[in-house]
Structure formats: structure tokens, C-alpha cells
Design an enzyme around this catalytic site. Structure first.
Site, PDB file in Angstrom:
ATOM      1  N   SER A 147     -18.909   8.217  84.673  1.00 16.64           N
ATOM      2  CA  SER A 147     -18.189   9.416  85.040  1.00 16.64           C
ATOM      3  C   SER A 147     -18.943  10.718  84.738  1.00 16.64           C
ATOM      4  CB  SER A 147     -16.854   9.451  84.295  1.00 16.64           C
ATOM      5  OG  SER A 147     -17.067   9.615  82.913  1.00 16.64           O
TER       6      SER A 147
ATOM      7  N   SER B  91     -20.123   5.512  81.024  1.00 10.76           N
ATOM      8  CA  SER B  91     -20.142   6.833  81.660  1.00 10.76           C
ATOM      9  C   SER B  91     -21.259   7.775  81.229  1.00 10.76           C
ATOM     10  CB  SER B  91     -18.798   7.528  81.452  1.00 10.76           C
ATOM     11  OG  SER B  91     -17.812   6.907  82.241  1.00 10.76           O
TER      12      SER B  91
ATOM     13  N   LYS C  27     -19.816  18.633  79.360  1.00 11.21           N
ATOM     14  CA  LYS C  27     -19.014  17.905  80.351  1.00 11.21           C
ATOM     15  C   LYS C  27     -17.622  18.528  80.318  1.00 11.21           C
ATOM     16  CE  LYS C  27     -17.513  13.170  81.544  1.00 11.21           C
ATOM     17  NZ  LYS C  27     -17.545  11.731  81.132  1.00 11.21           N
TER      18      LYS C  27
END
Lengths: 95, 483, 484
Positions: free
Chosen positions: C151, C175, C76
Site C-alpha cells: 500500500s 506494504s 505516508k
């Protein structure tokens, strides 16, 4: 809990954010709604409840006092917006 | 109207750790700009603080030295404000739960008198960087080397009542932190900085007047000057029926005035909250006691010992104990000399004078404590006169030699104290000066002490380096024999 | 090749079925050809990946390989990776080439994994739809009109689209779990302090926790083995041994007690969702687990508490983005205040600015006790609910989100409705507990996840439950319709 325009501008200033005229009202509504949401907390009786800063209630670990970092100025200043002989440059700071 | 001055000091002292309070960067002073600012000190995204154990130990040591409550649980908070020399946009400090709570120190009021001043608290925090305003054509240059250097901020109660007391308090704090070895106490390098909170109130009034804060005063003298001019400024305003605005001011040493720091006037809301990247610091009795065991003899205790064990005056003891270096020098010299009083007079007299004249500190003195001790040993043994001692001292100072005994010989400073030898000389002198002798004998008893002067001069001229005391005795005796 | 799990690829590499360079090239090609439509990657580190793959093959040839040597994965874009842009999907960090490695990235380098690149996300991890990225929204591979969740939407979408077998992610309020649920993949948020936060760009320090998103529980366990562990560079990291998270995968769940919080199954839970989750829980009953209704009385306070604590912490965490030492700087600032304000307003998107302002307000003079302190007290009440619950049950199960993936723009206009998306996931972050999402069914051709919540440091049990479920069902093997 609804905020007026001046409050919004004051918070923006505190946060060093510049809000343009046209988006003030939108921020105003959104922030007010968010505050309404969180204001549910006020109804809760928390007398005698110890605030919880961390899930684990653990304690701080200590670092030995040894120098582990060396000079990497060039490397770090490569990603800086503006530098001159080793300094980070900003508009004149008045004291 | 009579006014009472109310002063409180906030002293920032940099802790003498090798590495920074939350990172492994060096704290060395004077390095090239930003060469000691690493990912942590630059506040790069993703970096996290880890607390330096030595900073904790030093802060606790200070707390014990001022007889303060130690925070067995202390918590780091974030103080939020934007400033280019504050890379994270917040300073890690301690607001509600500091490492050191209420304590006190005794400040010197002269003539050996002292006064107790309470210390509200002392908390750990990180130092900020520096802004350089010259040499960047209209811009400011930011140097973050100092960022993250551990500080203790020592906050006094508003109990100081004059600029003199304020500087005495500042001096005493410097003496304590240097005794403890937790700060080098170097004011010119900013290792210790002082903020002065000053206000006035009508004598006898309970509540405080509005105060102003004079930021970053960097010398004992300037603390006095800054406070004095600020008192005058406030008094003028108040006498004219005006009122004081609470604000931060800056002392301009050249103009000898304080002026408002407009940049800091932007209403600040620091939004303190516990730093979620750090956990509560918990210590126990065992830890505290272990540190207590390492406490050195402090100025107060040294002063007391000098008075009690070596019979020094409170004043002398106070002055000698004020600085650890001075005290150590004094004790080494006195031990060798075998006389604390002679040594004390010397260190406070000729030695201090020489230091002031040459504007150097005791740590850079060219005459070692051992050498001074050896010189004064000779004075005590009357092998040389006090003037002789000065000659040797100056000779070593100016690099003419280092071996005390050799110098005494070279400079022919050895005193003749051997009576028989002196008797011969005296006999000769009396023989050579019949008129003087006659004059002396005609002098009434009570005036004779004065009349003996010329004989002493003559004797010392005839034989260099004779011990004046011995000469005096022999002369008296011989002359009295003559009638 | 891309339909293989991380564990299978690892075995194939060890068996010499194909080389790391081959499998790495294969995934890079897929990213290059397919990601145009998903936008799940912000940066693809092709060159670096191939160098790593080559080195891995040499290591293997020399007989110095481990199970991770040459296995492709991705990060990420919130984890700092030295020499590679680490943007947090923000214009603010668009030019930020991280000069150091996060502990998580370093761990994967140490074991010889190959990093394909950095995945897209909500700006600074603030969001539940991955629409707020400076690099554009991420599309849900199951239906491109729908969001992938957030997210960590890029990580979840990329795994679902088979662009990488496993990808790191972070979870501050859901998330990892919510995008995993929306994209039909498996994700676990470990206990707070289990995975180092060093080099993981902070959103809300006391809630952030890194974890993996992969296709199966076994793959998640394999990744967690690399990610988890004590780190002296992170004061909040927990000094505690890390078990082999695969060790317990095959344990039976027979006799295990599953707690079902009545507050999570209230009447306002969408019937279709309730039905799907109940069906999944039935599977556990079949496997011999016992069900028990429990109560988490303070559940309704999770959203308000979270939206005080997270914004407050982020308001300070993002102050370092000031245009001075790195990141976006506005054109010719007229003074220092102008530099700060314009750089930040230009660099941050609306949602980030909103949360910063909410936080500044909640912490400002006079409001601290009413907001931040109050929220932290409520946080303890929420934790206590769970502590009590785990006296009676081994694991708690619930929906991950109120609904399957919603459509673009459906909630982004109204922050509060977006915040309510996290209603079932926030509690574990506030309490610091481990939570997991596993594919458990479909609603309107969109995947739906089952949330497993475990006791502190009980990741092994969660992975065990998940693995047993995946042995008994095939939801986790479903591929987005029309996926090449």
C-alpha cells in the site's frame, strides 16, 4: 463457501454498509471467493495450539492515574460534520 | 398456578479514578458537554488505549471484598456495535477472562437475618457517552464526557427471588463499593446503574422461564417497582396461556410500567474478539496480597463488631453498619458519649428522623459527631434529661450555638441531682399540699405508685431541672416516713 | 541535488554546501513539476516545509544543529500530522485535518527534519497496487503503465522519482517491501512493536508496523534511528533500547548463515524471478556467507490466516468512521442508521468495504472459532516455523513478490489474485519479524527486490546485510529510465 444475496445484505447491515442493487452480485462473488481462500484453514489440525493474539506475547503495561488531557473542545469540533453548543449532532436517537 | 420469581442483576459501578480507564482525560462529573472528551475518548483515527493502573487496583479490591476468585490473567475484548454515544463503534470490555470471577455477598433480609447471593463475575469496561434528546430541534446531541469512565459490571447469579431481595442486593453492593472507596455510589448521577433480568417459572420447575431485561434502573425504590410491575405483566401473560418474548425493556417511573425498547431490538451480533491494541493483564499473588492489606473493615465485619463488642442488637448493628458515613459518625459519637447503646438509639431514632425530615444525608448533618457525643455524655451522666438532649441537639441543628456545655447552661437544662437540695424542695411541696399527702396515705399500697404522680409534677414545677429519678426516690422515702 | 542520498544531504547541510531552504525548495519544485505524472503525493505542505527549513537553517547558524536538522523527507498519509490533512487516501478522511501528531511525525519534528508532504497509498493501506486511492492511482516511475505496488506505493514511487530522499511508510502484509521492490528502492519493516503505532491510522492493529523507504540501507538506518523506540502511548510498543542502526553497517557478512526456505523457491516461482534472486544470493556467497536450505512448512497458510485476521481487526478499527465526530457525512440522513450506512458506503471504496464485510462475517456469532480463533492458532504455527528456522540461520532470504510490478487493472478486478501478491511478505507480519526489501536486479526493465527476513529485533543485521550488498552491487543506484 458461497454466500447468497441475503447473507451478503445481512453482513453489510452488520457492518453498517449500504450496498446498491447493481453491486450486490459483485460483492457476492468476491466475498465468496475470499471465503473459499480462507477456508483452507479448516483443514489444519490446531488442537492444543494456543491462539496467538500478538507476535511478542507481551503483557499489558499500566498507566498512572493522572489527568493529562485538558479541554480542547473547540479544536476537536472544528473537524466535526455538525455540532451545536458543544454537542455532536445526529438524527434523533429513539430509545 | 403458583409462580416462582427469578431475578438476576447486572450492576454497573463507575470506578472513582481521577482519569479515564484508557486515557488521561478527567472523569469529573457534570462538566460542560465534551470538555472532557479528548482524542482518545472521541475515537479519532490513530489513537490507542493505555490501561489505568488505579482501575485495575480498584477492581481487584472489589473482588477481594466479595471473596471472589481474582483473574490473574484478564483480557480485554472488543464488543462491536454502532451507536452515536459509542465513538469507536465498539466498547472495550472483558468477555471470557474477567478480572473478577465467582464471589458472593450476604444481603439483609430484615430482623438481622441475611441471605447469601452468589456473584457470577465482575469485569472491567469503559462507559459510553450520553445522548441528549431535547433542545436540538428534532436532532439528538451527543456528549462524550462520560466516554471511557471506568466501570465494573457486577453480574449476580439468578438467585434473587423477590423485588425486595433485589433492592437489598443493590443496596448491599452500594454499601460495599462505597466502603471500599472505589465508587461514590451516587445513583442520581448514574455512578451506579442497575439492569434487572426478570423471569417467572412454575414453582418447583427446574429450568428458567424466558427472561426480560429492564435497563438502567436508577434507584433502589425503582428497582423494586420496576421488578414488581414486570412480574405482574409477565404473570398476566403466562396466566392467559401466553408466552414471554425475550427483550430489553425500559421502566417508566411516571407511568409505573415497563415497555419494550424497540431501538435495541435490532438483532445484535457483537462480534467479540480480543482487542489487539491491548495486551493481557497479568498480576501476581504479591500484587493481590498488597491490595488485600489495604481492605477497610467491611459492613459485615463492622456489624459483627457492633454486636459483639458493644452489645447492639443485630438489627441496630445492621442499620448502623450499612453506610460507612453513618457508621463512622456513630462510632465517633459513641466513643465521646461513652455509651454505645444510648448513642445507637439516638442515631437511629431522633437523628435519623431529623435527617429524613430535612431530607439531607449524614454527610451534610449540621450537628457533628463530636457535638452529639458531648450531648449524650451529659445524658449518660444524668446532667441533662433526654428531652434536654433533644433541645441542645435542635439548638445546634438550627444554628443557635455550637458549644454543648454553653447551650446546656443557656437553656437551663442542667439537672439538679443533689439529694439534699431536692429533699428541701420535696419537704416544701409536701408541706404546701396536705390534702394530696392525705389522699396519698389513704391510697392502698398497690395503687400508690400511680398516686405519686402529682407530687413529681409539683416538685418539678417548684424547682426546674431536677432529676426525675432522684425526685421519685426522695418522694417515696419522705412519704413512707409519713406512714 | 535530488540524486543525493539522505546521508549525503545531511552531510552537505552540515558542511554548509547548501541551506535547508535551498534543498527543500529544490524538492518542492520537483514535486510540483513532476508529480503530476506519478501522483505520489496527496498533500504537499509547501508553506510548512519552508518554515521548517528556515527554522532549521537558523538553528544551524546558531550552532544547534544535528544530522537531521533541515533534512527533507515526507510521510505516508497514514501518519497523523497536526494541522495537516491526514486522509489515508480515503474519501472518508478527505476533510480530516489531524488535530494531533503521530509519534513518528513528532519524532521527525523533534530532530528538526523538514516534511515535504503526505504520500499517496492504497485506501486505508488495504491493497498491493496503490490503485484504490481516492486521489487516483500512483504510477510506477519505471513504467507508468505499471503499478508501484502497495500500500505504500506513493512513498516508494516518490523516492524512486527522487521527489524526496526518504519517506515513512507502513507494512501490514508487505506494504513497505513490495512497493520498494516494484520501485527499485530500499525499505524495511521493523519487528512488531519497534516503531510506535500511536497516530498511525490502524488497519490491522496486531500486524501494522511503520518503517522507512529510502534509496539505500544507510538512509533507511538513519530514518529508523528516528522512528524506532518505546512509546508509552502505545500498549503494544516494546520497552527495549534502540541501537544506532548505522553502527553495524560495515560489518562483514563472512561466515553468516543465510536460510533459503524451500517453500519460497518452489517450482511455481517464475523462472526469471528465481534466476534474479539466486543471482543476488550468489553475491552473498561471494562475500563469504553460507547458504542453507530451510523449511517453513506452514507457508501456504499465511494468505488464508492473514485474510481472516487483518479483515477482522480492520472491521472493528474502521467502525469509528461513522460520520458523527469527524470524516465524511452523507447529505441529510433520515435517521441514525441511514447516517451510518450512507456515510460509510459513500466514504469507503470497494476493497475497504469488502475487507470490513469479510471481517464482520469472520467474527460473527458461530464463526469466531472457525475463523478468527483458528487463524490465530495457525499464526502461532507460522511463528514457530520461524523460531525453529532461526536456530540454524542468521537471516532468511527470498523473493519479495512473485513478479515485478504488474500492469494497472491486471489484478484489481479480482481481489484474490491481488491477495496472492503478498504470498512471500505476509509471514513476517504474522510472526512479527523484521523484513526488508533491497533492489537486487531487473526483469523486463522493471526492478526486482530481494527480501531479507531477520530474527526479532535483528534490524541491525538486516541493514548490515543490505548495506554490504549495496557496497558490492549498484542495483540501488539505478534510476528510472527517462527520469529528469
Amino acid at each position: 463457501m458461497s454466500l447468497d444475496t441475503n447473507q451478503v445484505l445481512a453482513i453489510a447491515d452488520l457492518s453498517r454498509l449500504q450496498i446498491d442493487e447493481k453491486s450486490i452480485t459483485e460483492f457476492q462473488t468476491n466475498l465468496s471467493n475470499i471465503l473459499d481462500l480462507v477456508d483452507q484453514l479448516q483443514a489444519v489440525d490446531t488442537t492444543g495450539v494456543e491462539p496467538m493474539a500478538h507476535p511478542m506475547d507481551a503483557v499489558q503495561r499500566l498507566r498512572a492515574d493522572v489527568v493529562t488531557e485538558d479541554n480542547k473542545r473547540e479544536k476537536f469540533q472544528k473537524i466535526a460534520p455538525s455540532t451545536a453548543d458543544g454537542h455532536y449532532l445526529v438524527p434523533k436517537v429513539v430509545e | 398456578m403458583e409462580w416462582e420469581v427469578v431475578i438476576g442483576l447486572e450492576i454497573h459501578a463507575q470506578l472513582a479514578t481521577k482519569s479515564k480507564i484508557f486515557s488521561g482525560s478527567s472523569t469529573q462529573y457534570g462538566a460542560e458537554a465534551n470538555t472532557q472528551a479528548n482524542i482518545y475518548d472521541l475515537g479519532l483515527p490513530g489513537v490507542l488505549p493505555v490501561f489505568n493502573e488505579e482501575a485495575l487496583r480498584m477492581a481487584v479490591k472489589f473482588g477481594l471484598a466479595i471473596d471472589a476468585e481474582i483473574g490473574m490473567k484478564s483480557v480485554f475484548d472488543r464488543k462491536n456495535y454502532f451507536y452515536p454515544d459509542s465513538p469507536k463503534g465498539y466498547q472495550i470490555t472483558q468477555l471470557h477472562e474477567p478480572i473478577v470471577g465467582m464471589g458472593h455477598i450476604d444481603i439483609d433480609m430484615g430482623e438481622g437475618k441475611t441471605r447469601r447471593i452468589n456473584v457470577t463475575r465482575a469485569h472491567l469496561e469503559e462507559d459510553a457517552g450520553k445522548s441528549v434528546h431535547e433542545g436540538f430541534d428534532g436532532q439528538s446531541g451527543i456528549d462524550l464526557n462520560r466516554c471511557g469512565t471506568p466501570l465494573i459490571e457486577i453480574v449476580s447469579e439468578p438467585e434473587l427471588r423477590s423485588s425486595k431481595e433485589a433492592s437489598a442486593y443493590f443496596r448491599k453492593m452500594q454499601s460495599i463499593v462505597t466502603y471500599l472507596g472505589i465508587c461514590d455510589g451516587n445513583l442520581s448521577q448514574g455512578s451506579m446503574r442497575c439492569d434487572c433480568n426478570v423471569s417467572l417459572r412454575p414453582k418447583g420447575q427446574e429450568e428458567f422461564g424466558t427472561r426480560t431485561e429492564i435497563k438502567n434502573v436508577n434507584s433502589f425504590k425503582n428497582v423494586e417497582r420496576a421488578i414488581e410491575v414486570e412480574i405482574e405483566r409477565q404473570m398476566d401473560i403466562l396466566e392467559d396461556g401466553g408466552s414471554i418474548t425475550q427483550e430489553t425493556r425500559l421502566f417508566d417511573a411516571d407511568k409505573n410500567e415497563t415497555r419494550s425498547m424497540r431501538s435495541k431490538e435490532v438483532a445484535n451480533d457483537y462480534r467479540y474478539f480480543p482487542d489487539p491494541d491491548l495486551l493481557p493483564v497479568i498480576i501476581d499473588e504479591e500484587y493481590v496480597e498488597a491490595i488485600r492489606a489495604t481492605l477497610p473493615e467491611l459492613p459485615e465485619q463492622k456489624k459483627a463488631r457492633f454486636e459483639a463488642e458493644h452489645g447492639l442488637s443485630a438489627y441496630n448493628a445492621g442499620v448502623l453498619a450499612a453506610s460507612r458515613e453513618m457508621a463512622d459518625y456513630f462510632e465517633v459519637a459513641a466513643e465521646i458519649a461513652g455509651d454505645y447503646k444510648i448513642t445507637a438509639n439516638w442515631v437511629m431514632g431522633d437523628l435519623s428522623a431529623a435527617l429524613n425530615k430535612n431530607e439531607i444525608s449524614i454527610t451534610d448533618i449540621p450537628v457533628s459527631a463530636e457535638q452529639l457525643g458531648a450531648i449524650l455524655k451529659n445524658v449518660k451522666g444524668s446532667d441533662i434529661s433526654n428531652d434536654g438532649a433533644k433541645e441542645v441537639f435542635n439548638a445546634i441543628w438550627s444554628g443557635k450555638g455550637s458549644d454543648v456545655d454553653q447551650l446546656i447552661d443557656q437553656l437551663g437544662l442542667k439537672q439538679v441531682s443533689d439529694t439534699s437540695a431536692i429533699e428541701e424542695v420535696v419537704a416544701q411541696v409536701l408541706a404546701d399540699n396536705p390534702k394530696l399527702v392525705e389522699g396519698y396515705l389513704n391510697t392502698p399500697e398497690d395503687k400508690r405508685a400511680k398516686a405519686i404522680g402529682p407530687f413529681i409534677g409539683a416538685t418539678r414545677k417548684a424547682a426546674k431541672g431536677v432529676n426525675p429519678q432522684v425526685v421519685m426516690e426522695v418522694l417515696k422515702q419522705k412519704l413512707n416516713e409519713l406512714g | 541535488m535530488h540524486n543525493k542520498t539522505l546521508a549525503q544531504i545531511s552531510q552537505d547541510l552540515q558542511a554548509g554546501e547548501y541551506s535547508s531552504v535551498e534543498v527543500t525548495k529544490h524538492f518542492l519544485d520537483r514535486i510540483n513539476t513532476l508529480d503530476g505524472q506519478y501522483n505520489s503525493f496527496i498533500t504537499v505542505t509547501e508553506e510548512q516545509a519552508l518554515t521548517q527549513a528556515k527554522a532549521a537553517d537558523e538553528l544551524r547558524a546558531a550552532g544547534n544543529a544535528n544530522e537531521w536538522t533541515g533534512v527533507p523527507m515526507a510521510h505516508k498519509d497514514i501518519f497523523c500530522t497536526e494541522g495537516v490533512r491526514t486522509s489515508c487516501a480515503s474519501k472518508m478522511l478527505d476533510k480530516f485535518i489531524a488535530p494531533y501528531d503521530s509519534t513518528v511525525a513528532d519524532n521527525f519534528n523533534q530532530v528538526g527534519a523538514v516534511s515535504l508532504g503526505k504520500t499517496n497509498m492504497d485506501e486505508f493501506a488495504m491493497g498491493s497496487s496503490s490503485e484504490s486511492s481516492f486521489y487516483g492511482a500512483v504510477k510506477n516511475p519505471w513504467n507508468e503503465e505499471h503499478v508501484p505496488g502497495g500500500s505504500s506505493g506513493g512513498s516508494a514511487a516518490a523516492v524512486a522519482a527522487r521527489l524526496a530522499p526518504g519517506i515513512t511508510a507502513t507494512d501490514t502484509g508487505g506494504s513497505i517491501r513490495q512497493p520498494a521492490s516494484f520501485c527499485g528502492v530500499t525499505g524495511i519493516k521493523p519487528t512488531y512493536g519497534r516503531v510506535s503505532r500511536f497516530g498511525m491510522i490502524s488497519y490491522a492493529s496486531s500486524l501494522d508496523q511503520g518503517g522507512p523507504i529510502a534509496r539505500t540501507a544507510e538512509d533507511a538506518a538513519m530514518m529508523l534511528n528516528v522512528m524506532a523506540g518505546f512509546d508509552k502511548k502505545d500498549s503494544t510498543s516494546i520497552e527495549r533500547d534502540v541501537p544506532d542502526y548505522r553502527a553495524d553497517l560495515n560489518k562483514s557478512v563472512k561466515g553468516m548463515t543465510i536460510g533459503l526456505p524451500k517453500e519460497y523457491f518452489s517450482d511455481d516461482l517464475d523462472p526469471a524471478m528465481a534466476q534474479t534472486i539466486q543471482a543476488a544470493i550468489k553475491e552473498y556467497e561471494k562475500m563469504g556467507a553460507n547458504l542453507k536450505e530451510i523449511s517453513l512448512p506452514n507457508t501456504n497458510l499465511c494468505v488464508p490466516a492473514y485474510y481472516v485476521i487483518a479483515p477482522s481487526e480492520c472491521s472493528a478499527n474502521l467502525s469509528r468512521m461513522d460520520g458523527v465526530r469527524f470524516g465524511h457525512r452523507c447529505e441529510d440522513p433520515k435517521d441514525i442508521e441511514d447516517l451510518f450506512k450512507r456515510s460509510r458506503s459513500e466514504g469507503f471504496g470497494d476493497e475497504v468495504q469488502r475487507r470490513i464485510m469479510v471481517g464482520s462475517y469472520a467474527l460473527s456469532a458461530g464463526f469466531y472459532d472457525a475463523y478468527y480463533k483458528k487463524a490465530q492458532q495457525v499464526r502461532r504455527l507460522i511463528k514457530n516455523d520461524f523460531v525453529a528456522a532461526f536456530n540454524d540461520v542468521d537471516v532468511i532470504m527470498s523473493p519479495v513478490a512473485p513478479s515485478p510490478a504488474f500492469k494497472f487493472g491486471e489484478k484489481s478486478k479480482d481481489p484474490v489474485s491481488m491477495y496472492l501478491e503478498d504470498i512471500y511478505t505476509l509471514s513476517t507480519n504474522l510472526a512479527g519479524l523484521p523484513g526488508m526489501s533491497i533492489p537486487a536486479g531487473m526483469i523486463n526493465d522493471l526492478p526486482v527486490g530481494l527480501q531479507l527476513i531477520g530474527n526479532y529485533f535483528d534490524e541491525s543485521r538486516l541493514l548490515n546485510c543490505a548495506h554490504q550488498f549495496q557496497n558490492a552491487t549498484d542495483w540501488h543506484t539505478k534510476t528510472p529510465t527517462g527520469l529528469k
